[in-house]
Design a protein around this motif. Structure first.
Motif, PDB file in Angstrom:
ATOM      1  N   PRO A 123       0.813  -1.227   0.000  1.00 46.52           N
ATOM      2  CA  PRO A 123       0.000   0.000   0.000  1.00 46.52           C
ATOM      3  C   PRO A 123       0.845   1.275   0.000  1.00 46.52           C
ATOM      4  O   PRO A 123       0.527   2.241  -0.709  1.00 46.52           O
ATOM      5  N   ALA A 124       1.937   1.284   0.763  1.00 46.94           N
ATOM      6  CA  ALA A 124       2.817   2.458   0.795  1.00 46.94           C
ATOM      7  C   ALA A 124       3.511   2.659  -0.540  1.00 46.94           C
ATOM      8  O   ALA A 124       3.700   3.790  -0.992  1.00 46.94           O
ATOM      9  N   LEU A 125       3.897   1.569  -1.189  1.00 46.09           N
ATOM     10  CA  LEU A 125       4.535   1.676  -2.503  1.00 46.09           C
ATOM     11  C   LEU A 125       3.556   2.188  -3.548  1.00 46.09           C
ATOM     12  O   LEU A 125       3.924   2.962  -4.437  1.00 46.09           O
ATOM     13  N   ARG A 126       2.301   1.778  -3.450  1.00 46.95           N
ATOM     14  CA  ARG A 126       1.286   2.266  -4.389  1.00 46.95           C
ATOM     15  C   ARG A 126       1.076   3.764  -4.239  1.00 46.95           C
ATOM     16  O   ARG A 126       0.767   4.463  -5.207  1.00 46.95           O
ATOM     17  N   ASP A 127       1.226   4.258  -3.018  1.00 50.86           N
ATOM     18  CA  ASP A 127       1.112   5.703  -2.790  1.00 50.86           C
ATOM     19  C   ASP A 127       2.334   6.454  -3.308  1.00 50.86           C
ATOM     20  O   ASP A 127       2.226   7.596  -3.759  1.00 50.86           O
ATOM     21  N   ARG A 128       3.496   5.807  -3.246  1.00 45.86           N
ATOM     22  CA  ARG A 128       4.754   6.489  -3.576  1.00 45.86           C
ATOM     23  C   ARG A 128       5.055   6.500  -5.066  1.00 45.86           C
ATOM     24  O   ARG A 128       5.645   7.464  -5.580  1.00 45.86           O
ATOM     25  N   TYR A 129       4.692   5.420  -5.770  1.00 45.34           N
ATOM     26  CA  TYR A 129       5.041   5.286  -7.191  1.00 45.34           C
ATOM     27  C   TYR A 129       3.773   5.159  -8.035  1.00 45.34           C
ATOM     28  O   TYR A 129       2.936   4.285  -7.779  1.00 45.34           O
ATOM     29  N   ALA A 130       3.676   6.022  -9.046  1.00 45.38           N
ATOM     30  CA  ALA A 130       2.496   5.998  -9.918  1.00 45.38           C
ATOM     31  C   ALA A 130       2.425   4.710 -10.717  1.00 45.38           C
ATOM     32  O   ALA A 130       1.342   4.202 -11.006  1.00 45.38           O
ATOM     33  N   ASN A 131       3.591   4.173 -11.079  1.00 46.14           N
ATOM     34  CA  ASN A 131       3.666   2.968 -11.906  1.00 46.14           C
ATOM     35  C   ASN A 131       4.317   1.854 -11.093  1.00 46.14           C
ATOM     36  O   ASN A 131       5.542   1.777 -11.014  1.00 46.14           O
ATOM     37  N   LEU A 132       3.488   1.027 -10.490  1.00 48.23           N
ATOM     38  CA  LEU A 132       3.983  -0.062  -9.652  1.00 48.23           C
ATOM     39  C   LEU A 132       3.564  -1.395 -10.259  1.00 48.23           C
ATOM     40  O   LEU A 132       2.409  -1.588 -10.621  1.00 48.23           O
ATOM     41  N   ALA A 133       4.520  -2.300 -10.389  1.00 51.73           N
ATOM     42  CA  ALA A 133       4.236  -3.668 -10.818  1.00 51.73           C
ATOM     43  C   ALA A 133       4.608  -4.599  -9.669  1.00 51.73           C
ATOM     44  O   ALA A 133       5.759  -4.607  -9.221  1.00 51.73           O
ATOM     45  N   VAL A 134       3.627  -5.338  -9.183  1.00 56.40           N
ATOM     46  CA  VAL A 134       3.861  -6.270  -8.080  1.00 56.40           C
ATOM     47  C   VAL A 134       3.984  -7.676  -8.646  1.00 56.40           C
ATOM     48  O   VAL A 134       3.090  -8.149  -9.348  1.00 56.40           O
ATOM     49  N   VAL A 135       5.095  -8.316  -8.377  1.00 56.09           N
ATOM     50  CA  VAL A 135       5.318  -9.686  -8.846  1.00 56.09           C
ATOM     51  C   VAL A 135       5.392 -10.599  -7.629  1.00 56.09           C
ATOM     52  O   VAL A 135       6.311 -10.500  -6.816  1.00 56.09           O
ATOM     53  N   GLU A 136       4.405 -11.455  -7.511  1.00 52.10           N
ATOM     54  CA  GLU A 136       4.342 -12.372  -6.370  1.00 52.10           C
ATOM     55  C   GLU A 136       4.906 -13.730  -6.777  1.00 52.10           C
ATOM     56  O   GLU A 136       4.353 -14.415  -7.633  1.00 52.10           O
ATOM     57  N   ILE A 137       6.026 -14.076  -6.169  1.00 47.64           N
ATOM     58  CA  ILE A 137       6.650 -15.376  -6.429  1.00 47.64           C
ATOM     59  C   ILE A 137       6.086 -16.384  -5.425  1.00 47.64           C
ATOM     60  O   ILE A 137       6.133 -16.158  -4.214  1.00 47.64           O
ATOM     61  N   THR A 138       5.546 -17.488  -5.923  1.00 47.58           N
ATOM     62  CA  THR A 138       4.930 -18.480  -5.050  1.00 47.58           C
ATOM     63  C   THR A 138       5.547 -19.863  -5.300  1.00 47.58           C
ATOM     64  O   THR A 138       6.302 -20.065  -6.248  1.00 47.58           O
ATOM     65  N   ALA A 139       5.194 -20.791  -4.432  1.00 50.43           N
ATOM     66  CA  ALA A 139       5.578 -22.199  -4.600  1.00 50.43           C
ATOM     67  C   ALA A 139       4.622 -23.018  -3.744  1.00 50.43           C
ATOM     68  O   ALA A 139       3.949 -22.478  -2.856  1.00 50.43           O
ATOM     69  N   THR A 140       4.556 -24.299  -4.007  1.00 51.34           N
ATOM     70  CA  THR A 140       3.655 -25.149  -3.227  1.00 51.34           C
ATOM     71  C   THR A 140       4.136 -25.209  -1.778  1.00 51.34           C
ATOM     72  O   THR A 140       5.328 -25.033  -1.495  1.00 51.34           O
ATOM     73  N   PRO A 141       3.225 -25.472  -0.826  1.00 49.81           N
ATOM     74  CA  PRO A 141       3.632 -25.575   0.585  1.00 49.81           C
ATOM     75  C   PRO A 141       4.737 -26.596   0.812  1.00 49.81           C
ATOM     76  O   PRO A 141       5.636 -26.384   1.633  1.00 49.81           O
ATOM     77  N   GLU A 142       4.695 -27.697   0.076  1.00 47.82           N
ATOM     78  CA  GLU A 142       5.716 -28.735   0.230  1.00 47.82           C
ATOM     79  C   GLU A 142       7.095 -28.216  -0.190  1.00 47.82           C
ATOM     80  O   GLU A 142       8.110 -28.469   0.489  1.00 47.82           O
ATOM     81  N   ILE A 143       7.132 -27.495  -1.292  1.00 49.30           N
ATOM     82  CA  ILE A 143       8.395 -26.930  -1.777  1.00 49.30           C
ATOM     83  C   ILE A 143       8.908 -25.872  -0.804  1.00 49.30           C
ATOM     84  O   ILE A 143      10.115 -25.818  -0.491  1.00 49.30           O
ATOM     85  N   LEU A 144       8.010 -25.023  -0.314  1.00 49.53           N
ATOM     86  CA  LEU A 144       8.418 -23.988   0.642  1.00 49.53           C
ATOM     87  C   LEU A 144       9.041 -24.623   1.883  1.00 49.53           C
ATOM     88  O   LEU A 144      10.105 -24.190   2.351  1.00 49.53           O
ATOM     89  N   ALA A 145       8.373 -25.632   2.425  1.00 51.16           N
ATOM     90  CA  ALA A 145       8.878 -26.295   3.633  1.00 51.16           C
ATOM     91  C   ALA A 145      10.239 -26.934   3.385  1.00 51.16           C
ATOM     92  O   ALA A 145      11.149 -26.848   4.218  1.00 51.16           O
ATOM     93  N   GLU A 146      10.399 -27.566   2.229  1.00 53.99           N
ATOM     94  CA  GLU A 146      11.669 -28.218   1.892  1.00 53.99           C
ATOM     95  C   GLU A 146      12.796 -27.202   1.763  1.00 53.99           C
ATOM     96  O   GLU A 146      13.898 -27.415   2.289  1.00 53.99           O
ATOM     97  N   ARG A 147      12.535 -26.090   1.086  1.00 55.95           N
ATOM     98  CA  ARG A 147      13.570 -25.074   0.905  1.00 55.95           C
ATOM     99  C   ARG A 147      13.949 -24.412   2.217  1.00 55.95           C
ATOM    100  O   ARG A 147      15.129 -24.153   2.469  1.00 55.95           O
ATOM    101  N   LEU A 148      12.960 -24.127   3.058  1.00 53.72           N
ATOM    102  CA  LEU A 148      13.264 -23.508   4.353  1.00 53.72           C
ATOM    103  C   LEU A 148      14.078 -24.461   5.233  1.00 53.72           C
ATOM    104  O   LEU A 148      14.997 -24.035   5.938  1.00 53.72           O
ATOM    105  N   ALA A 149      13.738 -25.729   5.198  1.00 50.02           N
ATOM    106  CA  ALA A 149      14.476 -26.717   5.994  1.00 50.02           C
ATOM    107  C   ALA A 149      15.918 -26.824   5.508  1.00 50.02           C
ATOM    108  O   ALA A 149      16.856 -26.964   6.307  1.00 50.02           O
ATOM    109  N   MET A 150      16.122 -26.754   4.180  1.00 49.68           N
ATOM    110  CA  MET A 150      17.468 -26.868   3.610  1.00 49.68           C
ATOM    111  C   MET A 150      18.350 -25.688   4.010  1.00 49.68           C
ATOM    112  O   MET A 150      19.574 -25.832   4.104  1.00 49.68           O
ATOM    113  N   ARG A 151      17.759 -24.524   4.261  1.00 53.76           N
ATOM    114  CA  ARG A 151      18.569 -23.375   4.666  1.00 53.76           C
ATOM    115  C   ARG A 151      19.211 -23.594   6.023  1.00 53.76           C
ATOM    116  O   ARG A 151      20.280 -23.053   6.305  1.00 53.76           O
ATOM    117  N   GLY A 152      18.536 -24.355   6.881  1.00 56.71           N
ATOM    118  CA  GLY A 152      19.098 -24.687   8.182  1.00 56.71           C
ATOM    119  C   GLY A 152      19.219 -23.531   9.148  1.00 56.71           C
ATOM    120  O   GLY A 152      19.935 -23.626  10.149  1.00 56.71           O
TER     121      GLY A 152
END
Length: 209
Positions: A123-152
């Motif tokens: 919301p703050a970025l939308r107020d600050r920049y007239a031209n905002l592109a939001v890119v939401e990077i997602t992954a399945t819950p299983e992939i998220l859990a695996e990647r977070l666990a691998m970071r240790g």
């Protein structure tokens, strides 16, 4: 600090929202691979002068396992923020993050700025920049859990807490593009590249008006 103060004076409150260029806000839960997708785009557009990949300031030491960023201690970060060193700053997971103030200058001059940010500050970025592109990077819950666990870096409880928080902020709007990064890096990377190409084309047109 002197440079950031000059930027603040040049970009007075009358100039907000900042126009001409585009701010590309990359968001998504921990483990989705935001840095991986951004890194793919940096390599793909290595010779593209219209793109600025923003180097964040974080109250966390830099290491090989994390993104390349500038580090400040908590007290120094607070002092820098008070001096106007950041276009925008936020706190998450016990750390403080800042986007350098010169990003405003870049966007005002027709550049496309790309930054990894928190969904909570959209919301703050939308107020600050007239031209905002939001890119939401997602992954399945299983992939998220695996990647977070691998970071240790975190316990199982902390990983589960991060996964729970990842569903607590919903994004919507015509400026939001969702990219699934559960598979090969190149697939998500090319979709992200398409977004950046559109942002550069829009910036070129906006700068001529």
């Amino acid at each position: 600090m002197m440079v950031s103060a000059l930027i603040e004076r040049e970009l007075s409150t009358d100039t907000f929202p900042i126009r001409h260029g585009v701010f590309v806000a990359v968001v998504g839960p921990s483990g989705a691979g935001k840095d991986t997708v951004i890194g793919y785009a940096k390599a793909r557009f290595a010779d593209e002068s219209r793109l600025e990949f923003v180097r964040r300031v974080i109250t966390r030491p830099s290491d090989a396992a994390s993104e390349d960023h500038d580090t400040l201690a908590d007290a120094a970060f607070a002092e820098a923020e008070a001096d106007g060193a950041f276009a925008i700053a936020w706190e998450a997971h016990g750390l403080r993050y800042g986007i350098p103030a010169d990003v405003d200058w870049s966007v005002a001059n027709g550049q496309v700025a790309v930054a990894n940010v928190s969904r909570a500050i959209i919301p703050a970025l939308r107020d600050r920049y007239a031209n905002l592109a939001v890119v939401e990077i997602t992954a399945t819950p299983e992939i998220l859990a695996e990647r977070l666990a691998m970071r240790g870096r975190e316990s199982r409880g902390e990983v589960l807490a991060r996964l729970a928080r990842s569903t607590s902020v919903a994004l919507s709007g015509p400026d939001v593009t969702s990219i699934d990064n559960s598979g090969a890096r190149e697939v998500a990377g090319e979709r992200f590249a398409e977004v950046l190409c559109k942002a550069m084309a829009f910036s070129d047109l906006s700068s001529m008006i």
